[in-house]
Structure formats: C-alpha cells, structure tokens
Scaffold this active site. Structure first.
Site, PDB file in Angstrom:
ATOM      1  NE  ARG A 244      -3.852   0.353   1.858  1.00  0.00           N
ATOM      2  CZ  ARG A 244      -5.004   0.137   2.309  1.00  0.00           C
ATOM      3  NH1 ARG A 244      -5.323   1.104   3.430  1.00  0.00           N
ATOM      4  NH2 ARG A 244      -6.115  -0.219   1.839  1.00  0.00           N
TER       5      ARG A 244
ATOM      6  CD  GLN B  68     -12.892  -2.020  -1.355  1.00  0.00           C
ATOM      7  OE1 GLN B  68     -12.305  -1.916  -0.503  1.00  0.00           O
ATOM      8  NE2 GLN B  68     -14.409  -2.323  -1.270  1.00  0.00           N
TER       9      GLN B  68
ATOM     10  CG  ASP C 275     -13.740   6.116  -1.496  1.00  0.00           C
ATOM     11  OD1 ASP C 275     -13.742   5.983  -0.205  1.00  0.00           O
ATOM     12  OD2 ASP C 275     -12.588   6.300  -2.079  1.00  0.00           O
TER      13      ASP C 275
ATOM     14  NE  ARG D 214     -10.515  -5.491  -0.024  1.00  0.00           N
ATOM     15  CZ  ARG D 214      -9.658  -4.640   0.288  1.00  0.00           C
ATOM     16  NH1 ARG D 214     -10.189  -3.446   0.892  1.00  0.00           N
ATOM     17  NH2 ARG D 214      -8.177  -4.652   0.278  1.00  0.00           N
TER      18      ARG D 214
HETATM   19  N1   CP Z   1     -11.520  -0.579   2.112  1.00  0.00           N
HETATM   20  C1   CP Z   1     -10.259  -0.588   2.478  1.00  0.00           C
HETATM   21  O1   CP Z   1      -8.954  -0.605   1.650  1.00  0.00           O
HETATM   22  O2   CP Z   1      -9.928  -0.352   3.896  1.00  0.00           O
HETATM   23  P1   CP Z   1      -8.784   0.090   4.673  1.00  0.00           P
HETATM   24  O3   CP Z   1      -8.256   1.254   4.234  1.00  0.00           O
HETATM   25  O4   CP Z   1      -9.154   0.026   5.807  1.00  0.00           O
HETATM   26  O5   CP Z   1      -8.040  -1.191   4.317  1.00  0.00           O
HETATM   27  N1  NVA Z   2      -9.992   6.538  -1.649  1.00  0.00           N
HETATM   28  C1  NVA Z   2      -9.706   6.208  -0.369  1.00  0.00           C
HETATM   29  C2  NVA Z   2     -10.038   4.700   0.005  1.00  0.00           C
HETATM   30  C3  NVA Z   2      -9.592   4.057   1.154  1.00  0.00           C
HETATM   31  C4  NVA Z   2      -9.834   2.588   1.182  1.00  0.00           C
HETATM   32  C5  NVA Z   2      -8.064   6.441   0.022  1.00  0.00           C
HETATM   33  O1  NVA Z   2      -7.216   6.473  -0.827  1.00  0.00           O
HETATM   34  O2  NVA Z   2      -8.064   7.072   1.036  1.00  0.00           O
END
Ligand code: CP
Ligand code: NVA
Length: 312
Positions: free
Chosen positions: A100, A130, A222, A290
């Site tokens: 991430r 996701q 979102d 998920r």
């Molecule tokens: N939806 C999602 O990716 O949630 P987190 O940021 O909590 O992992």
């Molecule tokens: N668009 C949001 C998604 C979180 C799962 C972000 O990047 O923070």
C-alpha cells in the site's frame, strides 16, 4: 494475467476475473485449508488500514500460511532504504508482497525489482482488490451482472478507477458523477470505455448525481478526502457538498438497489447515517468479501486453486 503482478485492474483479463470470482465463491464456502502451507506474505504499508491488513492476515492464516506486517515507520520505504533494496531483500524472505503506497510509481518500482509477485492493495491511482470484492458482492446480491448499472457518486479516485475498469470488463454499466476538477483521468475513462464497448455496456461520466443514480442497481461512494490529501480537506468538502448519498438520492435508484462503500466512511459527509444503516446497505458484506477475494487472489498468484484441487 499480463505479468506476475497485480498492480492495476487492467492487469486482469476477463478470464482472470471470472476465475477469481468463481474461486472466491468456492473458497468462501470452504473456510480453512492448508493450500498455502509454508508460504509467507509480506505486507508493506505506507498508509493506515483496517480491512486490507486484517483481510490479508486472516486469509493467509486460514490458508495455512503466514503474513508479516511491516508498518510505515519500520521500513521507511525510499527513506531508510531504497525501494529497490526493499524489493530485493523482501523477495528473499517472502513468497508474495502486498503493498500500500502513496505514489503508484513506488509500487511499480517495487514490482520491477521484486522477484516474487506484488499485489497493489491501494496506491493513489488504483485499488484493484477492493474492486474485485465489490463486483463479487454485487454478484452475490444480484445473481448476475447482466443489465446492471453501478452509479458511483464522488471523487474520481483510486477506488473509482479500479471499479470502473473491472465493472466494464464484467459487463456492468457504470455511471460516475463527480464535480469539475475531480473527475476520473481521461486515460482510465478511455480504457474503461474500450472494455465497455467490448462487453456491450456503457460507461458514463457526468456532473450530476441524480442523472447517475436514476434507475441504478447499486449506488457507490467513497471518502471525499483520500489518505494523503488531508491538506486539501476544506477545499474538497466544499467541492463535494452536493455529492452526498442520502435517502433522497437513493430514492432515485431502483427499489431493490444496494448501497456500497469501500469504507472507511465519513458519516454525515459523503453518506448519511440513514443510508449507511439502511436495509439497502451492503457495506459490511463488502468488507467481509475482501477476505474471501484476498484468498482467491493469493492462491491465483501462487499457483492457482486448480493446482490445489487438481481440476480445470
Ligand atoms: N477499503 C479499504 O481498503 O479499507 P482499509 O483502508 O481499512 O484497508
Ligand atoms: N480513496 C480512499 C480509499 C480508502 C480505502 C483512500 O485512498 O484513502
């Protein structure tokens, strides 16, 4: 899949998606197994997470493998150590890496130097895992993709990009309503429209939430302020004030429409409590899925369920 990695929804073919969705269904009904016994997943995170971290850790545990979580402070990706060196070293310990990152370029660099598969579990540009869980949830709720429409209300962000691409590949109509300055990038829209034409469905990008939601089967939103955009909070909240998913907006969708959100949600901003807690809301099913989708992805990238079960 095009390469060894899953960095973008566009790395998946229609066949990959079909296989992943049917594997998810199979794995969801099976529960625990030892398919990934002895395998190690490295979780390399530059940003916070609840669902992604826990779903991947539980998925590895229930498949008989192990996950090692590396926090942002521990690794100092590109600061304490170069992205290249982190990729090369982790490849010597782990069988697969889930990362991430803030910048999509960072995950591309990781994948370039890693000798083991890399999964994008959210960059500033995409969130393919996701989107797979989202279409799986829609499939569970609606039974098929034919003649369905998703209306996405809000920011043309990482979640929107991946969902738009995967929906178009699955043959789901996709409408997105975003304010000026926050629309999905032209390159993603163009690619999604190419997939949609092949699937004989439509992708529509507009300004007006009501136009997008009218007659939709799923209404998705979102956060207005993604991780890393905290400094833009005030400006974005103003730009998105007419893009809240509330009961009035939901009433324009089909009677049996579902409400979806990748979470975390900002109740009272992009969605009201009333919608989040309504009978139409499937947000916790999405979150659970998920984990089931994570199992399918991990297995797929490490040899495939067909190898484990001896079929196909
Ligand atoms: N939806 C999602 O990716 O949630 P987190 O940021 O909590 O992992
Ligand atoms: N668009 C949001 C998604 C979180 C799962 C972000 O990047 O923070």
């Amino acid at each position: 899949m095009k390469g060894k990695d899953l960095l973008s929804a566009a790395d998946l073919s229609r066949e990959d998606i079909q296989l992943l969705l049917s594997d998810t269904e199979e794995l969801k009904s099976r529960g625990c197994s030892s398919f990934l016994s002895g395998k190690v997943l490295a979780l390399l995170f530059e940003k916070p997470s609840l669902r992604t971290r826990v779903s991947l850790e539980v998925a590895m545990y229930q498949l008989g493998g192990k996950a090692i979580y590396l926090s942002p402070a521990e690794v100092g990706l590109g600061k304490r150590e170069s992205v290249k060196d982190v990729a090369c070293v982790l490849s010597r310990f782990a069988d697969i890496i889930a990362a991430r990152t803030f910048s999509h370029k960072t995950i591309e660099e990781l994948a370039e130097y890693s000798t083991v598969p890399v999964i994008n579990v959210l960059s500033d540009f995409e969130h393919p895992c996701q989107a797979l869980a989202d279409v799986f949830t829609i499939y569970e709720k609606k039974g098929e993709f034919k003649d369905l429409t998703i209306a996405y209300i809000g920011d043309g962000n990482n979640v929107a990009n991946s969902l738009m691409l995967i929906s178009a590949m699955c043959g789901i109509n996709f409408r997105i309503a975003s304010p000026k300055g926050y629309k999905v990038e032209e390159s993603i829209l163009h690619l999604a429209q190419t997939y949609a034409a092949e699937s004989r469905v439509e992708v529509l990008c507009c300004d007006d939430p009501q136009t997008a939601v009218k007659g939709a089967d799923a209404v998705y939103t979102d956060t207005w302020v993604s991780m890393g955009q905290e400094e833009e909070s005030e400006i974005k909240r103003k730009a998105f004030k007419d893009y809240q998913v509330n009961s009035e907006l939901m009433s324009l969708a089909k009677k049996d429409a579902v409400f979806m959100h990748c979470l975390p949600a900002h109740r009272g901003e992009e969605v009201t409590d009333e919608v989040m807690d309504s009978a139409a809301s499937v947000v916790y099913d999405q979150a659970e899925n998920r984990m089931h989708v994570a199992k399918a992805i991990l297995l797929y990238m490490l040899g495939g369920l067909e190898v484990q079960l001896g079929y196909r």
